[in-house]
Design a protein around this motif. Sequence first.
Motif: not given
Length: 119
Positions: A25-29, A31-40, A70-78
């Motif tokens: 998951i951390l690798r996915l996000v 370099d980019q912010e992704l919605p929870a559904g796309q991560i799932a 209604t979306r939650r977007l995720y990205r790594t926290r530097p």
Amino acid sequence: MVLSGPPDRLDDALRALAEPRRRAILRLVADQELPAGQIAAAFEVSRTAVSQHLTVLKTVGLLDERREGTRRLYRTRPEGLAELREFLDDLWGSALDTARGLVEEQAGLPAREEVRDAG
């Protein structure tokens, strides 16, 4: 090394990263912010399971969450990753010093302190 967070935050982050899906998951996000559904969608587990992984990563300070409607977007926290990297860099530096000392000892070279004192 001084950590800015609570004393057990680093331990919590390391425990969180022990789970391979959380690292993915951390690798996915990274370099980019992704919605929870796309991560799932990237995993063959339930959305609930991915949601739990996201919560763990957010709780230990490795992930940021932003709401957009209604979306939650995720990205790594530097900042969270910086604390973890600082620990690993210190650990790696110590390991290299130990390895260098062993190689020098086996080669019959004087210890680094002896070399400095002699010069």
